[in-house]
Enzyme design. Structure first.
Site, PDB file in Angstrom:
ATOM      1  N   ASP A 223       0.811  -1.213   0.000  1.00 17.83           N
ATOM      2  CA  ASP A 223       0.000   0.000   0.000  1.00 17.83           C
ATOM      3  C   ASP A 223       0.850   1.271   0.000  1.00 17.83           C
ATOM      4  OD1 ASP A 223      -2.660   1.412   0.585  1.00 17.83           O
ATOM      5  OD2 ASP A 223      -1.468   2.046   2.315  1.00 17.83           O
ATOM      6  N   GLU A 285       1.089  -0.620  -5.018  1.00 17.78           N
ATOM      7  CA  GLU A 285       0.174   0.494  -5.269  1.00 17.78           C
ATOM      8  C   GLU A 285       1.007   1.756  -5.393  1.00 17.78           C
ATOM      9  OE1 GLU A 285      -3.665   2.828  -3.361  1.00 17.78           O
ATOM     10  OE2 GLU A 285      -1.857   2.473  -2.177  1.00 17.78           O
TER      11      GLU A 285
END
Length: 563
Positions: A223, A285
């Site tokens: 993330d 990401e």
């Protein structure tokens, strides 16, 4: 110079495990994102959980899913709904127990699927034991986080170290009396940034990875990686001209995003994955420019997410926009078996159907499923779920709440996070509780999976038919060719050993007649394998005259042939 850079990239990729000649399981996978709070509630508390996911694995198998990744299920105060983690190696009781997780892993593997964890390396919750000990300067945690004594003004006042702004708005620094210092948080104040200049913190996060890998997970979705490292000089960032100092766009992120050290950290994570005999996957990401995004391939990521269908195109985009998007990714990927991927939706952006409209969304679904590499589907998009209007009173997302009552609708991510619509019973079959953590979309009475299973011309029928085509070698490994047939019609071909799949997509609001003779190999006959629901009647047709083929408005047709 270019040849030297390429050679260095080859050596690095080889060292990181890219030298294998055989395809790995992840390289052509259909990847499905589960937002656990909204997938399936098993205990009636209005929030989804692990047992709920276990009960619905059959749906994933029927949808030809190869692997799924779970948005965070770790213990959390839920300030940012799981992305503020208070314990990286446990399960939040909202979702169940570690025993439930172990059952989920076994059930997933028994169903011939893979399970991938959401890994949040940039920050923890301020309730995490590490941060609490860092507050008290207890070793080795003292510098696990980014602390700064602040800037002393001429009048003796201590203020924030610099003009850095958090993603969620406001200063990226918060003062703590215990340390007599500010700590950095690139997101919410309750999400202090970990310090990747500190080897103890770096190694601790590697051990977190090993914990879950030893539990049997098959990889990680990393993330917010571009925010991982900061320039240790803590200089002010250049101003952009945005007049609001509390807006993330106030500064140009030259010291807080996409730093070289970030890529070295990613390289270290890949080395951890390589400790395991079975291939584990790492996806990144990264909302970043093309150059910065592609560097993740070189430093060990199996792939960085390709958000082009979310960020670069919309319902008004032309055929040329889609060709450019696809070609740009394919051309810019590093050599040596780099794997492409195509993300149609996620929990941070409006839903696919909301962004494109029903029929164009179907076109995007077909395209993403049949391009080379990995296809990524957000839960609910396989049945064409739409954004749900959420009142100010029902809003939960901090990004929306921080924008205030007048601005929350534009900022909130809640509309794309509402419960999965399984059937037309209470709360769309998501929960037995009439009150769910976010309201169910009122259209669930007619838009739900159970209803679509009874229809041969539904969004889900299309999804299952097209995703089944992914299993064929021609889609797994076939060569890609893209072309424009006219200003409104984009087409691509997948070809392998005489088998050919053609996808022709019309982005005009009216039917188009196109000449496919430049695409179709001599004497080939086209079979209509599938089409968007507005052209369902074409399925099964045989096209003999390829010079005048009709493609429906805002529709797409898939043809197959054998050379």
């Amino acid at each position: 110079m270019k040849s030297i850079i390429t050679l260095c990239a080859i050596l690095l990729l080889s060292n990181l495990g890219y030298s294998k000649s055989t395809a790995e399981w992840w390289q052509s996978m259909s990847l499905y994102q589960i937002y656990p709070r909204s997938f399936k509630d098993s205990d009636g508390d209005g929030v989804g959980d692990l047992k709920g996911i276990i009960s619905k694995l059959e749906h994933l198998s029927e949808s030809n899913v190869d692997a799924f990744w779970l948005s965070p299920i770790y213990p959390s105060p839920m300030v940012d709904f799981g992305y503020d983690i208070s314990d990286f190696v446990s399960i939040d009781k909202t979702f169940g127990t570690m025993k439930d997780f172990d059952v989920l892993v076994k059930a997933t593997h028994a169903a011939s699927m893979k399970i991938i964890m959401d890994f949040v390396p940039n920050h923890s919750s301020d309730q995490h034991e590490w941060f609490q000990k860092s507050l008290q300067s207890i070793e080795p945690y003292t510098n696990y986080y980014v602390w700064h004594k602040g800037k002393v003004l001429p009048n003796g006042t201590v203020t924030v170290p610099n003009n850095w702004v958090s993603v969620f708005g406001g200063p990226a620094w918060t003062w703590r009396e215990e340390r007599q210092a500010y700590y950095l948080h690139q997101f919410a104040p309750q999400q202090p940034d970990l310090n990747y200049e500190n080897e103890n913190a770096v190694n601790a996060m590697k051990d977190v990875m090993r914990f879950w890998l030893n539990k049997g997970v098959d990889g990680f979705r990393m993330d917010a990686v571009p925010h991982l490292c900061e320039d240790v000089r803590f200089l002010d960032e250049p101003l952009t001209g945005n007049p609001n100092p509390n807006d993330y766009g106030y500064t140009d992120k030259i010291y807080t995003k996409d730093l070289p050290h970030t890529y070295e950290v990613v390289k270290g994570w890949r080395e951890v994955l390589n400790e395991y005999s079975n291939e584990k996957v790492m996806m990144i990401e990264a909302y970043a420019n093309m150059t910065m995004t592609m560097k993740y391939y070189v430093y060990g990521a199996h792939f960085p997410f390709n958000f082009g269908f979310i960020t670069d195109t919309n319902q008004d985009s032309k055929a040329i926009d889609f060709k450019r998007l696809i070609d740009r990714w394919m051309v810019n990927m590093p050599i040596l078996r780099a794997t492409a991927n195509w993300v149609a939706g996620n929990h941070d952006k409006p839903r696919l159907v909301t962004r494109y409209g029903r029929y164009r969304a179907e076109v995007i679904t077909i395209i993403t499923l049949l391009l080379p590499g990995v296809a990524v589907t957000y839960n609910g998009d396989e049945i064409g779920m739409e954004d749900t209007w959420i009142s100010w009173e029902d809003s939960k997302d901090p990004q929306g709440c921080n924008a205030g009552k007048d601005g929350y609708e534009k900022a909130s991510r809640d509309p794309a996070r509402t419960p999965f619509q399984w059937d037309n019973t209470t709360s769309a079959g998501f929960s037995t509780n009439q009150k769910t953590w976010l309201p169910v979309n009122k259209n669930y009475v007619t838009l739900n999976l159970a209803a679509q299973k009874e229809q041969n011309n539904s969004y889900n029928a299309l999804y299952k038919a097209v995703s089944a085509l992914r299993k064929l070698p021609v889609v797994k490994r076939g060569v890609l060719t893209t072309t424009l047939l006219n200003n409104d019609v984009f087409a691509f071909i997948r070809k392998l050993n005489g088998e050919v799949v053609y996808v022709v997509a019309n982005f005009a609001n009216e039917e188009e007649t196109v000449d496919l003779s430049t695409l179709v190999y001599a004497s080939s006959q086209l079979n209509v394998y599938y089409a968007t629901t507005n052209a369902h009647h074409l399925i099964g047709n045989i096209i003999k005259d390829v010079r005048a083929v009709k493609i429906p408005a805002s529709g797409a047709v898939i043809y197959t042939s054998t050379i």
